[in-house]
Design an enzyme around this catalytic site. Sequence first.
Site, PDB file in Angstrom:
ATOM      1  N   THR A 625      -0.963  -7.584  15.411  1.00  0.00           N
ATOM      2  CA  THR A 625       0.235  -8.173  14.806  1.00  0.00           C
ATOM      3  C   THR A 625       1.485  -7.938  15.652  1.00  0.00           C
ATOM      4  O   THR A 625       2.353  -8.799  15.732  1.00  0.00           O
ATOM      5  CB  THR A 625       0.446  -7.602  13.395  1.00  0.00           C
ATOM      6  OG1 THR A 625       0.413  -6.171  13.462  1.00  0.00           O
ATOM      7  CG2 THR A 625      -0.656  -8.066  12.454  1.00  0.00           C
ATOM      8  N   PHE A 753       5.271  -7.655   6.069  1.00  0.00           N
ATOM      9  CA  PHE A 753       4.431  -6.459   6.145  1.00  0.00           C
ATOM     10  C   PHE A 753       3.642  -6.214   4.862  1.00  0.00           C
ATOM     11  O   PHE A 753       3.077  -5.147   4.671  1.00  0.00           O
ATOM     12  CB  PHE A 753       5.302  -5.233   6.454  1.00  0.00           C
ATOM     13  CG  PHE A 753       5.894  -5.232   7.834  1.00  0.00           C
ATOM     14  CD1 PHE A 753       5.142  -4.865   8.941  1.00  0.00           C
ATOM     15  CD2 PHE A 753       7.205  -5.632   8.035  1.00  0.00           C
ATOM     16  CE1 PHE A 753       5.688  -4.872  10.215  1.00  0.00           C
ATOM     17  CE2 PHE A 753       7.763  -5.643   9.308  1.00  0.00           C
ATOM     18  CZ  PHE A 753       7.003  -5.266  10.404  1.00  0.00           C
ATOM     19  N   CYS A 760       1.728  -2.626   4.816  1.00  0.00           N
ATOM     20  CA  CYS A 760       1.369  -2.088   6.134  1.00  0.00           C
ATOM     21  C   CYS A 760       1.854  -0.650   6.281  1.00  0.00           C
ATOM     22  O   CYS A 760       3.059  -0.370   6.214  1.00  0.00           O
ATOM     23  CB  CYS A 760       1.979  -2.964   7.224  1.00  0.00           C
ATOM     24  SG  CYS A 760       1.713  -2.343   8.888  1.00  0.00           S
TER      25      CYS A 760
END
Length: 1420
Positions: A625, A753, A760
């Site tokens: 990512t 996120f 995350c």
Amino acid sequence: MAPSATESTAHADGRVGRRIENYTAFWQKDISKEAEQDTGNRLDNYADVVNGYYDGATSLYEYGWGTSFHFSRYYKGESFYQALARHEHYLAFKMNLKPGMRVLDVGCGIGGPAREIAQFADVQIVGLNNNDYQVGRARQLTKKAGLEKQITYTVGDFMKLAEQFGENSFDAVYAIEATVHAPSWEGVYGEIMKVLKPGGVFGVYEWCMTDKWDPSIPSHKEVAHEIEIGNGIPEMRHLHKARQAFVNVGLEIEHEEDLADRPDPIPWYYPLEGDIGKAQTLWDMFTVWRMSSSGKFVTHHGLWFIEKLGMVPKGTWEVGETLKIAGDALVKSGREKYDPTHDRDQKTTRTTTATKTMTTPIPSPPALPFLGHIATLDRDIPQKTFDLLADQYGEIYQLNLITRQSILLASYEMQNELSNEKRFEKAVVGALEQVRNGMGDGLFTAYPGEENWGIAHRLLMPAFSTAKVRDMFGDMTDIASQMLTKWERFGPRHVIDPSEDFTRLAFDTITLCAMSYRLNTFYSENTHPFVQAMADFLAESGRRANRPPIMNTIMRGSNAKYEEDMQTMNALVLELIEERRKHPTEKQDLLNIMLNGVDQKTGQRLSDQSIRQNLLTFLVAGHETTSGLLTFTLYYLCKHPEAMRKLREEVDEVLGDQPLQLDDIGKLKYAAACLREALRLSPPATIRVVRSLEDTTIGGGKYAIQKGAVLAMLTAKCQMDPKVWGEDAREFKPERMYGENFEKLPPNAWQPFGYGMRACIGRPFAWQEAHIALASVIQKFDIVMHDPSYTLELKQTMTIKPKGFYIHAIPRNRSPSPVPVSLSSSLVDAPHMPHSRESSSEGADAHAGPKQKLYVVYGSNTGTSQTFAQRIASDAPSHGFKATLGILDSIVEHMPTDGPLVVVTASFEGEPADNAAHFFEWMQNTKGREMENVKFAVFGCGNRDWVRTYQKVPKIIDAVLEERGGKRLHERGEGDAQAAEFFQVFDEWEAQLWKTLAGEYGIAVAEQKSAASGIKMKTVDPGTSRAAVLRQPDAELGRVVENRLLTSPNAPEKRHIEFKLPESMTYRAGDYLSILPHNPARDVHRVISRFSLSPEQQIVLSSEGPTSLPVDKPISIFSLLSGYVEITQPATTRDLRDLLAVECSDATKTVLEDLSASYAEKVTTRRLSILDILEDHPDIQLPFGTFLEMLPPMRVRQYSISSSPLHDPTQPSLTVSVVEAPALSGRKDPFLGVASTFLASLRPGDMVQLAVRGSSAAFHPPEDVSIPMIMFAAGSGLSPMRGFLQERAAQKKAGRDVAKSTLFFGCRSPAEDFLYGDSDLKEWQELGIVDVRPAFSRCPEKSEGCKYVQDRAWQDRALVRGAYDHHNARLFTCGSGKMALGVKKVLTQMIKESRDCSDEEAATLFEKAIQGRYATDIFE
């Protein structure tokens, strides 16, 4: 007389034999003999009628239909039983049933709906039925389902409800296709009214005949008769009688809807049709087959046989025969719309309550039987399909993906509502579930509630705290410096794939910071095997999720590769673990915590398997990512020069020339805004998936959601909701993410996120790493796109990244002269080679060639400025200069001081060309003497029709260069593209330029007596292609799908052409398709004949300077002339001078001198080409090489796309005017337009070099579909408008509330060239999305006396003003400059009329009014 039930014999299961046998006796076999007496008998004995029917039909219903005896609506791809259940849920939600309510089911059948609704709404249900057999079956099935404590059944008469249950005894009552059996609706509704508590709700699915049904018509009466006998109904009645019955008993109708009248693609009666091809799932085929001719045959004979054996009561077979009759009658009535399944929701009037709002079905695209929507998905980039469907269907839609049903959401409101962990939890489904094959119950892939996730989360969360991440700063900068060193070492001409290098950066960073292990990928040519294995593993996981499970088991090759990739990834993980165990360290990094940490809550350590799986998770998620984020950010910065400038200024202010320090990160606020905005537009993790923890509704109660339903939020779409971000939501604007603007965002508006407990864990790590990388790159380098016209394309595994995005990194403030990093202009792609070709004449003889440097730079979208710049560079050697040719963006912060700078550039509606945008932004924001010692000259291209922006960009560049210390060597030149002397003006300016430069640099050049060519030629054998030579290597091959004529033989030819795009290309409505054409074969043969050449002859060209001809490559004469040069462009004054310089007769010289003297009249106006002159004067001894050098290079042509990707994202169309007109030169042969003639000649299957080019941000349909459009177009100017309307039509068909737009369209006549008038435009008018107002120039009497578009707009000015003033309409114009000026004049006149002001005031008000609301696309 009706038969007597007292003679009947009861069976053990509750059925009564005699009433089954005598059931059909209640009807006359000959309908013509039916009388009111027969109907009266059935009504008087309704209990025997109904019981006789259900005694015989119940088993047949179970066999053929299931346990819920009713119809429903169907979505494509939806299974039969799922539709029945949804239909029952729909009623429960509409009634607002709540847990604990006591509910009565009137006519409960065998309890199918009761069991479904009891579980769905958690209510207590009493099922009422007058048939003993059905009640017995209901009890059996309910006990089997374990619901006997929640549902009870009783035998009773629904005409005596109050007597049986007492008044005010139920919170709610429902009836599903049951009360039609009552002798009167008023009677049964009155009983229901009595047993309802005050404020109680009655919901009913009722059978009734529409007002279209007329019982006086024999065929109508027969249909009703067949429905009655086949369904045990005493009498079918009109809808209005049901409505009146509610009123009469005192029920208040809150909602009423004809469900059979919905425009569903699959009708409610489809299972009765017996068409197996319409079955939506494999099991449904068996259900539908039973009603097919073969199914009926089997049932007919099988039922007869088992009745003879005594296995079913006598009379069952005859009842079965009536069912077949009823099925056919229901299909017939449904098709004719006699018989709707009507839906009502009533409340008693004893309590005043607000009207209820019913839930809305979630829309779903058309699906294939068995496959559902899986074939709809783009195979390589599923996200592309999800986004297009969101554009079409709006904030919510549903997909059947074989292994799962998914509801996809695409608005802020939905994302915000689903960010509630009390109602929704993370769902591990689809591709993520397949990733568990490698990562098991790691942090990313664990199911909710798995114990290992809790242990790992508690142990590892502290390792990613802000304090711990700050300690990793040194290691992060170490890896970043390795990447910067690589870019410096390879130099500015090296083509960089930022996605690859950022992947190396992130991969090396996570292994060093989290595991204290150096992979050193920047010191090897190839990426680490883990990276490729991971990409392949993730991609295959996605594909496996979208295949039937059986397919995954038989695809041995894919499975073997899948296993191999997992082994490759695990090999690195095991190596890291083994290395640490052999060489332990005191450093408390992530790996040490995994190996040695103890969970304080459970006292447990992570198992070896859990360590491996979580380590693998961090290696994948920790770099995939972040690399995507950095690549996207760099792309957006390259496309938005103002943002790049602001970031560069911030980095320079915070860092200067000093290394980045930890405390500097918090000061880089604009860098943070850029990263946030990139994450908003292109979050690498594209979807967040949750599962509903309860039966609920979303969207303010609009959509019903079952417990366990899977909901997928399209993160980018939710983060581009115009309601939050405005109409420019698709635009990159870091300012909205800067400082307090970011803090003021609504809750959950930005979620790249993730959210909540499963968000995350490594966000602080990624955020610090991204800041370091971005700031370091911007501090060290000026970033230039290899292809300035590149528009974003995607590649997808589990995440997305830009595809085909390449850059050059030019060291900042290191060079006094520009570096020619790219020859790109219009259509360029990065070649798959390590270096780009340098555009310079340095390859010429270093001893004999010119010594004085000359820099020629251009800004060009359409190729004209590039052609002029190319000509200057090509002429340079003959004037004593060594030229370097490049784009304006290549000289940002690298202004040349060791040679003159010549700028050739254009304005596009006041904006710079794509390849000049960064230079223009940088130059306007210089503040000192940055241009000191720069000597320059500027030539501008423009169109005087656009007075407000004419020559805006060239004027600003010329002025700022001087203001910042530069020395103007030659007065700025102005070329008006609409003027006859356009090329003459440039030739004269260039001629004076050379004289000025010769004087400035003291270069004496001998006068050239002849048109000697810099092009040399030799003959060889092989052949080659052309695109890269023309600086357009990204012009990939598209395939022609359709090419059809739109006009009559009496009108100028216009064609509709469709192309199949290469897989990597995408487009938006309003974009352009750039075509690289060939010259007409006729004109190529004219040249070949004039120079006595053979078309098959192979040659090799060489050049002393930059050229757009294919040098040092073998090519045939025909290919060269066909594809590389413009043959029929008007000759320039310089061309005439060159022709005079070669050998020819005195008479010819006189003609050439006359042409020069009257150039505008005799050359430009007549479009007289060099070839025309050579053919008219064969005595001109012009060498073929010189002729080639005189011709401009072949240009791409841009055409507005006339389709929408919502119709087909892979197949855009063009609407093209074919130019074939009498030659103005007076020649016998007609003039042929180069590109339109090429396009007209194409046939399906032909391959064409093409590319999609984005239009201006304003020239797209409004994101908000409630905003109407006012469109003005003439001829093929309809092209983009057709695309806009096709998009709105797709959105309307998807169920969205689309505003009606207005199209003012001009053409000759409705019979000749009213493009799409009898097809698309007609359909879209009927759909209600557009009002077409034509203007027919040849027959204005057919367009209300209006001859042109502007005339019709003036006549209908009240409509235009109303849409603009009251509905926030957007205005669009596409057509010729003349038409556009006419429209502008009319719009200004409307303002003058409404404001009662002067012409000058109206013009000022017009310019103010159109800001952000009027976009144009003008062509000639």
